[in-house]
Scaffold this motif. Sequence first.
Motif, mmCIF file in Angstrom:
data_model
loop_
_atom_site.group_PDB
_atom_site.id
_atom_site.type_symbol
_atom_site.label_atom_id
_atom_site.label_comp_id
_atom_site.label_asym_id
_atom_site.label_seq_id
_atom_site.Cartn_x
_atom_site.Cartn_y
_atom_site.Cartn_z
ATOM 1 N N PRO A 1 64.509 -23.399 113.044
ATOM 2 C CA PRO A 1 65.033 -22.063 112.472
ATOM 3 C C PRO A 1 64.759 -22.031 110.802
ATOM 4 O O PRO A 1 64.198 -21.007 110.455
ATOM 5 N N GLU B 1 64.256 -32.882 100.982
ATOM 6 C CA GLU B 1 65.175 -33.291 102.201
ATOM 7 C C GLU B 1 64.711 -34.113 103.032
ATOM 8 O O GLU B 1 63.539 -34.318 103.059
ATOM 9 N N SER B 2 65.359 -34.444 104.174
ATOM 10 C CA SER B 2 65.072 -35.451 105.103
ATOM 11 C C SER B 2 64.036 -34.813 106.052
ATOM 12 O O SER B 2 63.892 -33.344 106.023
ATOM 13 N N HIS C 1 75.898 -35.258 109.569
ATOM 14 C CA HIS C 1 75.855 -36.603 108.870
ATOM 15 C C HIS C 1 76.760 -37.733 109.375
ATOM 16 O O HIS C 1 77.902 -36.966 109.406
ATOM 17 N N LEU D 1 59.284 -31.277 112.777
ATOM 18 C CA LEU D 1 59.617 -30.018 112.621
ATOM 19 C C LEU D 1 59.679 -29.636 111.156
ATOM 20 O O LEU D 1 59.691 -28.444 111.022
ATOM 21 N N TYR E 1 71.813 -32.829 97.057
ATOM 22 C CA TYR E 1 73.066 -32.714 97.211
ATOM 23 C C TYR E 1 73.434 -31.543 98.611
ATOM 24 O O TYR E 1 72.825 -30.813 98.781
ATOM 25 N N GLY E 2 74.536 -31.952 99.150
ATOM 26 C CA GLY E 2 74.949 -31.207 100.391
ATOM 27 C C GLY E 2 76.260 -30.632 100.349
ATOM 28 O O GLY E 2 77.162 -31.042 99.628
ATOM 29 N N ASN F 1 70.620 -20.622 111.711
ATOM 30 C CA ASN F 1 70.046 -21.760 111.127
ATOM 31 C C ASN F 1 70.910 -22.841 111.149
ATOM 32 O O ASN F 1 71.794 -22.950 110.485
ATOM 33 N N PRO F 2 70.749 -23.861 112.051
ATOM 34 C CA PRO F 2 71.773 -24.888 112.351
ATOM 35 C C PRO F 2 72.012 -25.931 110.930
ATOM 36 O O PRO F 2 70.909 -26.185 110.140
ATOM 37 N N PRO G 1 74.224 -28.785 104.822
ATOM 38 C CA PRO G 1 72.844 -28.382 104.237
ATOM 39 C C PRO G 1 72.884 -28.541 102.879
ATOM 40 O O PRO G 1 73.992 -29.127 102.232
ATOM 41 N N THR H 1 70.953 -28.411 120.853
ATOM 42 C CA THR H 1 70.406 -29.478 120.232
ATOM 43 C C THR H 1 71.109 -29.679 118.875
ATOM 44 O O THR H 1 71.832 -28.508 118.301
ATOM 45 N N GLN I 1 62.625 -23.134 109.183
ATOM 46 C CA GLN I 1 61.041 -22.947 108.951
ATOM 47 C C GLN I 1 60.709 -21.584 108.792
ATOM 48 O O GLN I 1 59.540 -21.313 108.321
ATOM 49 N N SER J 1 66.030 -37.019 110.016
ATOM 50 C CA SER J 1 67.186 -36.477 110.914
ATOM 51 C C SER J 1 66.656 -36.285 112.215
ATOM 52 O O SER J 1 65.464 -35.703 112.356
ATOM 53 N N LEU K 1 71.937 -23.203 119.204
ATOM 54 C CA LEU K 1 71.002 -23.962 120.051
ATOM 55 C C LEU K 1 71.672 -24.998 120.882
ATOM 56 O O LEU K 1 73.037 -25.335 120.806
ATOM 57 N N THR L 1 68.765 -37.498 99.123
ATOM 58 C CA THR L 1 67.555 -36.359 99.392
ATOM 59 C C THR L 1 67.984 -35.232 98.426
ATOM 60 O O THR L 1 67.347 -34.965 97.628
HETATM 61 O O1 TXA Z 1 67.985 -34.167 103.440
HETATM 62 C C1 TXA Z 1 68.633 -33.298 103.993
HETATM 63 O O2 TXA Z 1 68.402 -33.023 105.300
HETATM 64 C C2 TXA Z 1 69.803 -32.322 103.178
HETATM 65 C C3 TXA Z 1 70.995 -33.198 102.948
HETATM 66 C C4 TXA Z 1 72.267 -32.478 102.448
HETATM 67 O O3 TXA Z 1 71.081 -34.157 104.088
HETATM 68 N N1 TXA Z 1 70.061 -31.458 104.175
HETATM 69 C C5 TXA Z 1 69.240 -30.286 104.519
HETATM 70 O O4 TXA Z 1 70.004 -29.162 105.134
HETATM 71 O O5 TXA Z 1 68.264 -29.922 104.125
HETATM 72 P P1 TXA Z 1 69.485 -27.869 105.467
HETATM 73 O O6 TXA Z 1 70.508 -27.043 106.059
HETATM 74 O O7 TXA Z 1 69.006 -27.269 103.865
HETATM 75 O O8 TXA Z 1 68.041 -27.751 106.199
HETATM 76 C C6 TXA Z 1 68.328 -28.405 107.600
HETATM 77 C C7 TXA Z 1 67.049 -27.872 108.458
HETATM 78 C C8 TXA Z 1 66.783 -26.533 108.414
HETATM 79 O O9 TXA Z 1 65.133 -26.211 108.714
HETATM 80 C C9 TXA Z 1 67.097 -26.390 109.911
HETATM 81 O O10 TXA Z 1 66.629 -25.205 110.562
HETATM 82 C C10 TXA Z 1 66.712 -27.542 110.598
HETATM 83 O O11 TXA Z 1 67.037 -28.767 109.794
HETATM 84 N N2 TXA Z 1 67.663 -27.934 111.921
HETATM 85 C C11 TXA Z 1 69.022 -28.307 111.740
HETATM 86 N N3 TXA Z 1 69.324 -28.708 113.095
HETATM 87 C C12 TXA Z 1 68.184 -27.944 113.797
HETATM 88 C C13 TXA Z 1 68.178 -28.255 115.159
HETATM 89 N N4 TXA Z 1 69.193 -28.275 116.305
HETATM 90 N N5 TXA Z 1 67.128 -27.709 115.481
HETATM 91 C C14 TXA Z 1 65.993 -27.452 114.904
HETATM 92 N N6 TXA Z 1 65.961 -27.620 113.539
HETATM 93 C C15 TXA Z 1 67.220 -27.849 113.178
#
Ligand code: TXA
Length: 338
Positions: free
Chosen positions: A221, A174-175, A60, A188, A30-31, A55-56, A136, A111, A223, A92, A109, A28
């Motif tokens: 969060p 992203e996913s 992976h 979400l 880079y992480g 922001n959680p 992330p 979750t 969003q 995810s 959270l 998707t």
């Molecule tokens: O494709 C992807 O998901 C990439 C690659 C690196 O895997 N990662 C990614 O992570 O986009 P990040 O942190 O940029 O975005 C994660 C999103 C955020 O909007 C966050 O709020 C949501 O996922 N998220 C994560 N854990 C959550 C939870 N327990 N409940 C609700 N939303 C969650």
Amino acid sequence: MKVVSAKDLDVDSVVEYFDDVVVVPTETVYGLAASIYNPHAVGRIFELKNRPRDNPLIVHVSSVKMAEDIVEGPIPEEYRRIMDRFWPGPVSLLFKAKDCVSRVVRGGLDTVAIRIPKSPCLLRIIERLGTPLAAPSANISGRPSPTTVQHVMEDFSNRIGLVVDDGPCSIGVESTVVSLMEGRITVLRPGGVSAEELEEAVESRVDVRSKTGEDGKVLSPGQKYRHYSPTAPLVLFRGETSNIGDAICSYVERGPPALRVGIATHSDLDIGIPPGRASTTVSMGRDKKEICRNLFGCLRSLDKVSDVILVAGVDYEGEGHAIMDRLERAASEVIMVQ
Ligand code: TXA
Ligand code: MG
């Protein structure tokens, strides 16, 4: 900062770098990765990105078993279907977390969001470490996500020990973040797998609640924050595709002549920019999959040469939802085109 190629990577040689954060490739974006059991490295993720603590992080794993080890209770049937169809891949899933997943990773959270990424190199790294990786996107919070190592460098220059380079990401957004809410699969955050594809897999209607829940509560969060934004203001044109070219053109005509305009277009949209205007036009792609791949790169490249960035929107079908979610969040102004 050491950059190593993902091709024929000797995974033993990267283990020591996981004392801290490591930039890893995924399909998707880079992480910025850390072992979920290393509180120092997890803390560094938030620090480096300047990420709000509520922001959680997405976790992976390299197998379903590894996911089962960190979640409470059995995996619901709807999730099984999604996992069978799309893992490894850009979805995810939200689970009730076991206590071993720290509150920092969960953003406070109950979750945890989990996925199996598709990058073979990343899967080998996770297997070798034997621990799930929180990761992330590897950008400063609020900036466009990174789909090449060059983008990662722009945001972090020398602040990271190791970067694993696997070339441009194949998906580019992203996913999709998915939750089971009151028995219904709910998106979400729109992403690499569309709501329509999820519907096919679970054989029932899928809700999309990427903004807020019924009670106005933010469900994911991430969003609620402004996101994906270039430094130059971004103006998004959405609506009737056949008229977007004209709308962009007249916007340029009305603006001051000295303004450097960057234009992100797509498909065969024709934008006849008035003569004498300083403009740079890039095409994001001919179809939505290609637009996903190029979206963030185009925003970053236009940002370097523009005072304002004008973007031609797409419709919301299929991957269109993920594309428009990113653009709406990045935009300082949205212009509706009739
Ligand atoms: O494709 C992807 O998901 C990439 C690659 C690196 O895997 N990662 C990614 O992570 O986009 P990040 O942190 O940029 O975005 C994660 C999103 C955020 O909007 C966050 O709020 C949501 O996922 N998220 C994560 N854990 C959550 C939870 N327990 N409940 C609700 N939303 C969650
Ligand atoms: Mg992100």
